[in-house]
Design an enzyme around this catalytic site. Structure first.
Site, PDB file in Angstrom:
ATOM      1  N   GLU A  32       0.879  -1.175   0.000  1.00 54.54           N
ATOM      2  CA  GLU A  32       0.000   0.000   0.000  1.00 54.54           C
ATOM      3  C   GLU A  32       0.913   1.220   0.000  1.00 54.54           C
ATOM      4  O   GLU A  32       1.468   1.594   1.023  1.00 54.54           O
ATOM      5  CB  GLU A  32      -0.884  -0.005   1.245  1.00 54.54           C
ATOM      6  CG  GLU A  32      -1.703   1.249   1.437  1.00 54.54           C
ATOM      7  CD  GLU A  32      -2.336   1.322   2.824  1.00 54.54           C
ATOM      8  OE1 GLU A  32      -2.472   2.454   3.326  1.00 54.54           O
ATOM      9  OE2 GLU A  32      -2.692   0.284   3.408  1.00 54.54           O
ATOM     10  N   ARG A  36       1.360  10.192   0.804  1.00 52.59           N
ATOM     11  CA  ARG A  36       1.901  11.181   1.742  1.00 52.59           C
ATOM     12  C   ARG A  36       3.079  11.934   1.151  1.00 52.59           C
ATOM     13  O   ARG A  36       3.609  12.855   1.776  1.00 52.59           O
ATOM     14  CB  ARG A  36       2.377  10.492   3.026  1.00 52.59           C
ATOM     15  CG  ARG A  36       1.308   9.770   3.782  1.00 52.59           C
ATOM     16  CD  ARG A  36       1.897   9.104   5.009  1.00 52.59           C
ATOM     17  NE  ARG A  36       1.012   8.075   5.515  1.00 52.59           N
ATOM     18  CZ  ARG A  36       1.319   7.220   6.461  1.00 52.59           C
ATOM     19  NH1 ARG A  36       2.514   7.259   7.021  1.00 52.59           N
ATOM     20  NH2 ARG A  36       0.452   6.321   6.868  1.00 52.59           N
ATOM     21  N   THR A  60      -3.585   6.249   2.133  1.00 51.59           N
ATOM     22  CA  THR A  60      -3.729   7.640   2.569  1.00 51.59           C
ATOM     23  C   THR A  60      -4.376   8.476   1.465  1.00 51.59           C
ATOM     24  O   THR A  60      -4.023   9.632   1.254  1.00 51.59           O
ATOM     25  CB  THR A  60      -2.374   8.249   3.028  1.00 51.59           C
ATOM     26  OG1 THR A  60      -1.621   7.270   3.744  1.00 51.59           O
ATOM     27  CG2 THR A  60      -2.604   9.441   3.948  1.00 51.59           C
ATOM     28  N   LYS A 120     -10.879  -0.485   6.877  1.00 53.19           N
ATOM     29  CA  LYS A 120      -9.651  -0.279   7.644  1.00 53.19           C
ATOM     30  C   LYS A 120     -10.059   0.217   9.026  1.00 53.19           C
ATOM     31  O   LYS A 120     -10.988   1.023   9.155  1.00 53.19           O
ATOM     32  CB  LYS A 120      -8.794   0.766   6.926  1.00 53.19           C
ATOM     33  CG  LYS A 120      -7.518   1.138   7.643  1.00 53.19           C
ATOM     34  CD  LYS A 120      -6.729   2.130   6.804  1.00 53.19           C
ATOM     35  CE  LYS A 120      -5.461   2.562   7.487  1.00 53.19           C
ATOM     36  NZ  LYS A 120      -4.583   3.319   6.603  1.00 53.19           N
TER      37      LYS A 120
END
Length: 184
Positions: A32, A36, A60, A120
């Site tokens: 993953e 960021r 993210t 998640k």
């Protein structure tokens, strides 16, 4: 779905191959790559090109623009720290799995209304860990969880032993794989 989803932060594009090779050598065929950093989309594209047998996703992802960029780069799944309706819609239109961060009954109900049954749970350690997940599963027996944040070698077996865990997410997988590679 892979049982382990390493959360990969790529600061420099040149790190991509090293990190993914280390994960692969450690028996992990999934990554993953987080949004960021400025090179996230490029790293996803490179990962998909160089490691076609791995499941490469984007993490993210907090808005539709990032989701579009990730999918254009080849991401095979999308993960968010929270639930974004626009990201969910984009993924549904494209037929790509979306794992939104959900820690409250309201968020889980919203995910279910969108047809999402795997979420998640982040940050797992802050929101009560396995004890909280077991409590949440009572009213939502159809939901599977991907706990991330606060899951590590000290408690991973406890999480994996529970049938409502779809996978474990964490950056510690990357750290372990790189340490193992560097010690060889």
């Amino acid at each position: 779905m892979e049982k382990f989803i390493p959360v990969v932060v790529i600061k420099e594009l040149s790190e991509t191959e090293t990190i993914l090779t280390a994960l692969k050598n450690n028996g992990i065929n999934c990554a993953e790559i987080t949004f960021r950093t400025a090179c996230a989309a490029e790293a996803i594209a490179l990962a998909c090109e160089k490691f076609p047998d791995m499941s490469i996703g984007a993490g993210t992802v907090i808005n539709a623009e990032q989701c579009e960029a990730a999918l254009k780069a080849g991401a095979q799944f999308i993960v968010s720290p929270g639930l974004s309706l626009k990201v969910a819609q984009t993924c549904k239109l494209r037929g790509v799995p979306y794992y939104p961060g959900c820690v409250t009954p309201t968020e889980i109900m919203q995910a279910l209304e969108l047809g999402i049954t795997t979420v998640k749970f982040f940050p797992a350690n802050v929101y009560g860990g396995l004890k909280a997940l077991k409590a949440l599963s009572a009213p939502f027996p159809q939901v599977k969880f991907i706990p991330t944040g606060g899951v590590d070698r000290s408690n991973i077996d406890e999480f994996l032993a529970w049938d409502k865990i779809a996978a474990i997410g964490g950056s510690f997988f990357v750290k372990e794989a790189l340490e193992k590679m560097n010690n060889q």
